[in-house]
Structure formats: C-alpha cells, structure tokens
Design an enzyme around this catalytic site. Sequence first.
Site, PDB file in Angstrom:
ATOM      1  N   ASP A 171       1.469   9.907   4.034  1.00  0.00           N
ATOM      2  CA  ASP A 171       2.022   8.886   4.923  1.00  0.00           C
ATOM      3  C   ASP A 171       0.938   8.306   5.821  1.00  0.00           C
ATOM      4  O   ASP A 171       0.943   7.108   6.116  1.00  0.00           O
ATOM      5  CB  ASP A 171       3.160   9.440   5.784  1.00  0.00           C
ATOM      6  CG  ASP A 171       3.735   8.333   6.664  1.00  0.00           C
ATOM      7  OD1 ASP A 171       4.236   7.344   6.102  1.00  0.00           O
ATOM      8  OD2 ASP A 171       3.619   8.423   7.894  1.00  0.00           O
ATOM      9  N   ARG A 204       0.201  -0.073   4.813  1.00  0.00           N
ATOM     10  CA  ARG A 204       1.375  -0.954   4.962  1.00  0.00           C
ATOM     11  C   ARG A 204       1.230  -1.851   6.185  1.00  0.00           C
ATOM     12  O   ARG A 204       1.640  -3.007   6.181  1.00  0.00           O
ATOM     13  CB  ARG A 204       2.653  -0.103   5.099  1.00  0.00           C
ATOM     14  CG  ARG A 204       3.076   0.549   3.792  1.00  0.00           C
ATOM     15  CD  ARG A 204       4.123   1.610   4.033  1.00  0.00           C
ATOM     16  NE  ARG A 204       5.293   1.079   4.685  1.00  0.00           N
ATOM     17  CZ  ARG A 204       6.033   1.757   5.582  1.00  0.00           C
ATOM     18  NH1 ARG A 204       5.739   2.990   5.911  1.00  0.00           N
ATOM     19  NH2 ARG A 204       7.082   1.197   6.120  1.00  0.00           N
TER      20      ARG A 204
END
Length: 440
Positions: free
Chosen positions: A161, A168
């Site tokens: 992540d 992202r």
Amino acid sequence: MRMYDLIEKKKHGQELSQDEIAWMIRGFVDEEIPDYQMAAMLMAIYFQGMTDRETAELTMEMAGSGDMVDLSPIQGVKADKHSTGGVGDKTTLVIVPIVAANGVKVAKMSGRGLGHTGGTIDKLESIPGFQTAIPREEFFQIVNRTGAAVIGQSGNLVPADKKLYALRDVTATVDSIPLIASSIMSKKIAAGSNAIVLDVKTGSGAFMKTLEDSIRLAEKMVAIGTHAGRDCCALITDMDVPLGHAVGNSLEMQESIEVLKGRGPADLTEVCIDLAANMLYMAKAGTIEECTKLAEDSIADGRGLKALKDMVESQGGDGSYIDHPEKFHQAPYSMEVKADEAGFISHMDTEAIGIVSVMLGAGRSRKEDPIDHSAGLILRKKYGDPVQPGDVLAVLRTSDQKLLPGAVKKLKAAYRISREKGAEKKLVYARVTRDGIERF
Ligand code: URA
C-alpha cells in the site's frame, strides 16, 4: 506471467485470478514490476473496477505483503479508525485522545496527504520533535503507558500500500472503490486492532461524491473487515463542506486542540463525538448512548486534551504546543478572499478547496515533494452563511508569496453565492454494520 498481459486483461474488464493478483503485488513490492506498468494497471482498475472476490484477494495480498502486527503485547481492547479522506478532516487528532482517555487503547498507523485530502501524519509532524517513525517495541510501550500512539506506515507494514498509495496520489487513480477499500482494509487488517470504525466521507470533497457510492464502499470495507474477524462498522459522514474552518497541517492541529478544549466548530465537534462514541462502542465500552456521554465528558473535563499532550510528548513532540497552540509557526504571507455579492453560500466545491490548500504548499504534487506545514486556509464563511459584498470568505496562508494569485482565483471559483438559503445538510448520513445499513 507478464504484467503486460495482466494490464491487457484488466483493460478489457476481465477478472484477475488470485494467482495473478498475488504475483502482481509481490512483483511490485520486490521492484520487479516498474511504476509505469503498475500505473497503467491502476488506471485499468479505475475504469473497469474489480469484483468483490478480486477486491478481497487484493486486500489480503496487500495486507500480507509485509509484517502482520501482533498487538497482543498491548493490554486490553485495541480500537482503530480510518477515514477515506477529506478536506479539513482532522478527526483522528481529536478522537484518538478521547478514546484513549476512556481506557481503550489506540495503536494507530496513519497516512500522509493523498490527492486533495490531508493526512494525519503530515499534521502531527507540524509539532516540533514529533516522531512518526518509531520502532515496534517502543510503539507498544507508548500505547501501554499513555493509551495511544499514531505512527506512519513505517517499517515493513503493508509495503504494497505504501508504494501503491504514493503512485495513485500522482496518477489520478485515488477515487476508485476497489483501490480505496483494499488500501484502507489492508492497513487495518495488518495493523492488528480488534475494533475498527471507518469514516466514509461523501460529497464534493470526498473521493466518493455520492451517498450511494459511499455506502457501497462502506459495505465493501465492512464485509472485508468482518471476514477477517474484526468488529467493524462505518459511518457515512458529510464532506460536501469542509469539516471545521481550518485546512492545512498546523492550522488543523490548532483547530483540533480547540475542539478538545470545548471551543471547536460545532460540525467538527459533533462528527468527532459520533466517531469516538462508535469506536468506544465497538470496543465494548458501553451502549452507544453511554459511549456518546463518555466522549462528550472527555472534552468537557479536559481528559481528551491531556491524553493528546501525553501522546505528543511520548512521541518526542513539544507538548507546550498543545497548551499554547499560538506557538505553531505561522506562514509569513496571507491574503483574504472576499465576496463580490450578497446572498447565502449555496455551494462549496470542497475538492477545489483541498486543491487550493495543496497549491499553497500544504500537500504534494509529486510523491517526493516536501510540504509547507504552515500553509493552508481558514474558512470564514461556510455553506448556509449569509454574506455581504466585501465579507471575507477565507484567508489563505503560505510561505511562498507567488503561490497566492492562482490559489485566490481557484478559491473564489469554489464558492457559489445565491439569493436563497440552501437546505440544511446532515453531518452523519448512515451507519453500516455487518447487519445492514441504518440511515439517519
Ligand atoms: N485513505 C487510504 O488509506 N487509502 C485510500 O485509498 C484513500 C484514503
């Protein structure tokens, strides 16, 4: 397997298998899959989505990409919360001390700003000395001693992540239900708490703009959490309007301290009490009414404020900033943005307001960018407020004077003024549990 083929598959809306998801996440963490290919995959997921099975498998693969924390050295029930991200969303800074002040432990891992939204770690780092990278044993000791600690996604916790989040943030692939659900739930599952409250934001400043999308995201996350054996619920809270008045790191620290002193803005205070009450409730500290009273009392009697100061000092921060928030460094340049017409504030483009804060230096445009902790804005007028020409809508602050003109223009365009006063907005729209949706 070739990443090219997986991108091609997802681009055409086909399902990835468990083996493919596992191979992709491991390859990305091991740096065998480059950022540019993962960026293409993220965009394909953004447009094509993922099934529930793919999202759940992606989440578990991400959670297992690093250490899974065993919180058993911390005594008692451990509660955690996570927000899907908003503008002026400083609730963690208020809730964590309130929950700790009521005997429930919070061993929290938080993030940095993402897109137009702020991050708790950036806010806490505006306190001189505050350490967000703390070795595991010391982190446990602090939580056992003071009841709470908030650290960054350091060490080997969910490295998948950590890398995906940064990518992202700069590839416009944040606002995707499977990507948000897997990002948040992988961290919550790996971080080890038994009771989890999710704050799913909805509205113009949230990644999910509509109530129905926010509820879908909440249902997905609660299902993943429940499947992983956690007590998990979600509140759907308003982000059509920024929360409180302050947007920007040290400005939000100051406002959170005001809430804990019982002098904070009403909207922010109410959302914090609801979230804290739900965390206490999930940690089995009483009925929801009793937990709400516990949360309110810890503001009124100063226990929440004391818990914040204890946490700050135990993480190396200068606790005098909690007693004297005027000590936070103030940005040298500021500019007022004024209303041109009379009426009521009938709309705030909250995402644009978040972008203004980033433009002023409070957030990042590239993942390696430094931030200006003192940059941001104070909103003097919010949705529903009456205004006259010349009234100050907001005050912008920055350390770089040349950033002001562009930010002023964008902020002005983010406000709409109308003759009619708009309908009242709710602060909390719904509560999602494994048993269903309760709408308010
Ligand atoms: N917060 C997260 O941790 N991840 C997201 O994707 C969005 C908000």
